[in-house]
Design a protein around this motif. Structure first.
Motif, PDB file in Angstrom:
ATOM      1  N   ILE A  39      -1.633  24.178 -22.128  1.00 43.59           N
ATOM      2  CA  ILE A  39      -2.319  25.458 -21.995  1.00 43.59           C
ATOM      3  C   ILE A  39      -3.797  25.361 -22.382  1.00 43.59           C
ATOM      4  O   ILE A  39      -4.635  26.103 -21.880  1.00 43.59           O
ATOM      5  N   ASP A  40      -4.130  24.410 -23.249  1.00 41.14           N
ATOM      6  CA  ASP A  40      -5.530  24.198 -23.634  1.00 41.14           C
ATOM      7  C   ASP A  40      -6.323  23.519 -22.531  1.00 41.14           C
ATOM      8  O   ASP A  40      -7.556  23.559 -22.538  1.00 41.14           O
ATOM      9  N   LEU A  41      -5.612  22.869 -21.600  1.00 38.70           N
ATOM     10  CA  LEU A  41      -6.257  22.050 -20.573  1.00 38.70           C
ATOM     11  C   LEU A  41      -6.126  22.653 -19.178  1.00 38.70           C
ATOM     12  O   LEU A  41      -6.426  21.982 -18.187  1.00 38.70           O
ATOM     13  N   ALA A  42      -5.720  23.908 -19.090  1.00 37.85           N
ATOM     14  CA  ALA A  42      -5.462  24.534 -17.790  1.00 37.85           C
ATOM     15  C   ALA A  42      -6.681  24.466 -16.875  1.00 37.85           C
ATOM     16  O   ALA A  42      -6.549  24.319 -15.659  1.00 37.85           O
ATOM     17  N   ALA A  43      -7.861  24.583 -17.434  1.00 35.23           N
ATOM     18  CA  ALA A  43      -9.085  24.579 -16.623  1.00 35.23           C
ATOM     19  C   ALA A  43      -9.568  23.167 -16.297  1.00 35.23           C
ATOM     20  O   ALA A  43     -10.564  23.009 -15.586  1.00 35.23           O
ATOM     21  N   GLN A  44      -8.867  22.154 -16.798  1.00 37.29           N
ATOM     22  CA  GLN A  44      -9.321  20.779 -16.603  1.00 37.29           C
ATOM     23  C   GLN A  44      -8.414  19.955 -15.691  1.00 37.29           C
ATOM     24  O   GLN A  44      -8.563  18.742 -15.591  1.00 37.29           O
ATOM     25  N   MET A  45      -7.467  20.613 -15.017  1.00 33.54           N
ATOM     26  CA  MET A  45      -6.550  19.885 -14.152  1.00 33.54           C
ATOM     27  C   MET A  45      -7.295  19.249 -12.983  1.00 33.54           C
ATOM     28  O   MET A  45      -7.967  19.935 -12.218  1.00 33.54           O
ATOM     29  N   LYS A  46      -7.170  17.951 -12.850  1.00 30.38           N
ATOM     30  CA  LYS A  46      -7.837  17.210 -11.783  1.00 30.38           C
ATOM     31  C   LYS A  46      -6.941  17.023 -10.570  1.00 30.38           C
ATOM     32  O   LYS A  46      -7.389  16.558  -9.520  1.00 30.38           O
ATOM     33  N   ALA A  47      -5.678  17.365 -10.712  1.00 27.70           N
ATOM     34  CA  ALA A  47      -4.721  17.323  -9.615  1.00 27.70           C
ATOM     35  C   ALA A  47      -3.805  18.535  -9.753  1.00 27.70           C
ATOM     36  O   ALA A  47      -3.533  18.980 -10.876  1.00 27.70           O
ATOM     37  N   LEU A  55      -5.771  10.975  -9.627  1.00 28.39           N
ATOM     38  CA  LEU A  55      -4.436  11.509  -9.376  1.00 28.39           C
ATOM     39  C   LEU A  55      -4.481  12.542  -8.251  1.00 28.39           C
ATOM     40  O   LEU A  55      -5.400  13.366  -8.183  1.00 28.39           O
ATOM     41  N   LYS A  56      -3.457  12.506  -7.380  1.00 23.50           N
ATOM     42  CA  LYS A  56      -3.387  13.442  -6.256  1.00 23.50           C
ATOM     43  C   LYS A  56      -2.439  14.607  -6.507  1.00 23.50           C
ATOM     44  O   LYS A  56      -2.657  15.711  -6.001  1.00 23.50           O
ATOM     45  N   GLU A  84       8.249  17.644  -1.477  1.00 16.85           N
ATOM     46  CA  GLU A  84       7.360  18.445  -0.631  1.00 16.85           C
ATOM     47  C   GLU A  84       5.986  18.609  -1.275  1.00 16.85           C
ATOM     48  O   GLU A  84       4.964  18.566  -0.593  1.00 16.85           O
ATOM     49  N   TRP A  85       5.951  18.763  -2.583  1.00 22.60           N
ATOM     50  CA  TRP A  85       4.675  18.897  -3.300  1.00 22.60           C
ATOM     51  C   TRP A  85       3.843  17.640  -3.148  1.00 22.60           C
ATOM     52  O   TRP A  85       2.636  17.710  -2.898  1.00 22.60           O
ATOM     53  N   PHE A  86       4.487  16.492  -3.279  1.00 19.41           N
ATOM     54  CA  PHE A  86       3.768  15.238  -3.077  1.00 19.41           C
ATOM     55  C   PHE A  86       3.221  15.142  -1.653  1.00 19.41           C
ATOM     56  O   PHE A  86       2.064  14.760  -1.433  1.00 19.41           O
ATOM     57  N   ARG A  87       4.049  15.494  -0.668  1.00 17.38           N
ATOM     58  CA  ARG A  87       3.605  15.423   0.724  1.00 17.38           C
ATOM     59  C   ARG A  87       2.433  16.363   0.980  1.00 17.38           C
ATOM     60  O   ARG A  87       1.428  15.995   1.624  1.00 17.38           O
ATOM     61  N   GLN A  88       2.529  17.568   0.484  1.00 17.60           N
ATOM     62  CA  GLN A  88       1.474  18.563   0.700  1.00 17.60           C
ATOM     63  C   GLN A  88       0.143  18.119   0.102  1.00 17.60           C
ATOM     64  O   GLN A  88      -0.926  18.508   0.601  1.00 17.60           O
ATOM     65  N   ASN A  89       0.216  17.309  -0.938  1.00 17.67           N
ATOM     66  CA  ASN A  89      -0.996  16.906  -1.639  1.00 17.67           C
ATOM     67  C   ASN A  89      -1.389  15.454  -1.385  1.00 17.67           C
ATOM     68  O   ASN A  89      -2.095  14.837  -2.187  1.00 17.67           O
ATOM     69  N   GLY A  90      -0.939  14.921  -0.271  1.00 18.70           N
ATOM     70  CA  GLY A  90      -1.437  13.641   0.182  1.00 18.70           C
ATOM     71  C   GLY A  90      -0.835  12.406  -0.437  1.00 18.70           C
ATOM     72  O   GLY A  90      -1.412  11.328  -0.378  1.00 18.70           O
ATOM     73  N   VAL A  91       0.351  12.549  -1.038  1.00 20.02           N
ATOM     74  CA  VAL A  91       1.008  11.375  -1.623  1.00 20.02           C
ATOM     75  C   VAL A  91       2.253  11.070  -0.797  1.00 20.02           C
ATOM     76  O   VAL A  91       3.304  11.639  -1.035  1.00 20.02           O
ATOM     77  N   LYS A 116       0.831  -1.200   0.000  1.00 19.68           N
ATOM     78  CA  LYS A 116       0.000   0.000   0.000  1.00 19.68           C
ATOM     79  C   LYS A 116       0.871   1.257   0.000  1.00 19.68           C
ATOM     80  O   LYS A 116       0.640   2.202   0.757  1.00 19.68           O
ATOM     81  N   LEU A 117       1.872   1.248  -0.855  1.00 17.93           N
ATOM     82  CA  LEU A 117       2.830   2.352  -0.916  1.00 17.93           C
ATOM     83  C   LEU A 117       2.305   3.495  -1.783  1.00 17.93           C
ATOM     84  O   LEU A 117       1.638   3.255  -2.804  1.00 17.93           O
ATOM     85  N   PRO A 118       2.600   4.734  -1.419  1.00 19.47           N
ATOM     86  CA  PRO A 118       2.308   5.833  -2.340  1.00 19.47           C
ATOM     87  C   PRO A 118       3.039   5.580  -3.648  1.00 19.47           C
ATOM     88  O   PRO A 118       4.186   5.098  -3.645  1.00 19.47           O
ATOM     89  N   THR A 119       2.391   5.881  -4.746  1.00 16.64           N
ATOM     90  CA  THR A 119       2.885   5.478  -6.067  1.00 16.64           C
ATOM     91  C   THR A 119       3.169   6.686  -6.944  1.00 16.64           C
ATOM     92  O   THR A 119       2.387   7.634  -6.977  1.00 16.64           O
TER      93      THR A 119
END
Length: 300
Positions: A219-227, A196-197, A293-300, A88-91
């Motif tokens: 740049i076309d997908l800036a409004a669609q970022m899910k993480a 994705l986290k 640090e970014w991964f840690r801040q975002n729950g990974v 169950k490791l962060p991936t």
């Protein structure tokens, strides 16, 4: 007139003159210019390349080695590194440059494993050629890179995530990182996978002319970022201008995204790639700290 046209052009270096000689002479749009600049600038930035890496991470305490990942139409060759006995490791999905899963990418996987992650990289150009065995950059760009599709890449990353979830990874703690063309794919995957986290894109291209195989760009997908994505960019990049970086920042801000972009003003393209002359120790090490640090801040 765009921002880059409004600025006074500086005196060109010999390298910039070589870059200009690769551009077509006929009129073209801003995006077609970007597409050509990316290819030419990339070719300059990646010569020469070497199989030798500066950083060598051992596999002590790890399970590390080659794997085969079932995809929709074939098995994908890849590499996996993880702490021995872990479950169950962060991936982290690690996305290669155009050169495939060679020693640099394998070492990146081992570095992540030493930090407690299951890291997995699969070769997403393998349908169109084994780029790790090709020595000519233009051959790679004109062959496998031009032939591969974004849809293939998204499906292959989904397959890698599914394999990891069945082999010691935690699907609830999934991240992605990628370099150069893999950095661009990192942005795309952040807009693709709702599970994705977090994501970290290293100098990935942001704007290019759309094609049937690559219909949209970050740049076309800036409004669609899910993480949330952390973009790590270089102030001296020949193929990705600071204007393009600022355009992406503005698009993310307009979309209300939590994504951020950090620029290293004096670094060249591929500053993290420690098997190339472009490697810069200080920004590479700082970027790595920011990634963790970014991964840690975002729950990974």
């Amino acid at each position: 007139m765009n921002k880059s046209q409004e600025k006074k052009s500086p005196r060109k270096t010999d390298e910039q003159a070589q870059f200009d000689s690769l551009l077509p002479s006929e009129p073209f749009t801003r995006r077609s210019f970007i597409a050509t600049a990316v290819g030419a600038g990339f070719a300059l930035a990646t010569q020469p390349i070497s199989a030798q890496t500066v950083i060598k991470t051992d596999s002590e305490g790890l399970i590390a080695g080659d794997i085969k990942v079932p995809a929709a139409d074939r098995e994908l060759p890849g590499y996996r590194a993880m702490p021995a006995g872990g479950s169950k490791l962060p991936t982290v999905l690690v996305i290669h440059e155009i050169f495939g899963v060679h020693e640099y990418l394998r070492d990146v996987c081992r570095r992540l494993a030493k930090a407690g992650y299951l890291a997995i990289a699969v070769d997403m150009y393998i349908r169109h050629g084994e780029t790790a065995k090709m020595s000519n950059v233009q051959e790679i760009l004109a062959g496998p890179v031009a032939s591969a599709t974004d849809a293939e890449h998204m499906a292959d990353l989904d397959a890698a995530a599914a394999w990891a979830a069945k082999n010691g990874g935690d699907p609830q703690r999934l991240a992605v990182t990628g370099f150069c063309r893999g950095g661009r794919t990192t942005w795309l995957y952040a807009a693709h996978n709702p599970a994705l986290k977090a994501a970290v894109a290293w100098y990935g291209h942001l704007e290019m002319a759309p094609t049937a195989r690559q219909p949209k760009h970050p740049i076309d997908l800036a409004a669609q970022m899910k993480a949330p994505v952390l973009g790590l960019y270089a102030g001296k990049d020949q193929g990705i201008t600071l204007d393009q970086v600022e355009d992406m920042r503005e698009a993310l801000k307009k979309a209300g995204s939590k994504s951020q972009i950090h620029v290293y003003p004096d670094a060249p393209h591929a500053f993290h790639a420690d098997y190339r002359p472009t490697y810069r120790k200080e920004p590479a090490e700082d970027g790595w700290k920011r990634l963790l640090e970014w991964f840690r801040q975002n729950g990974v």
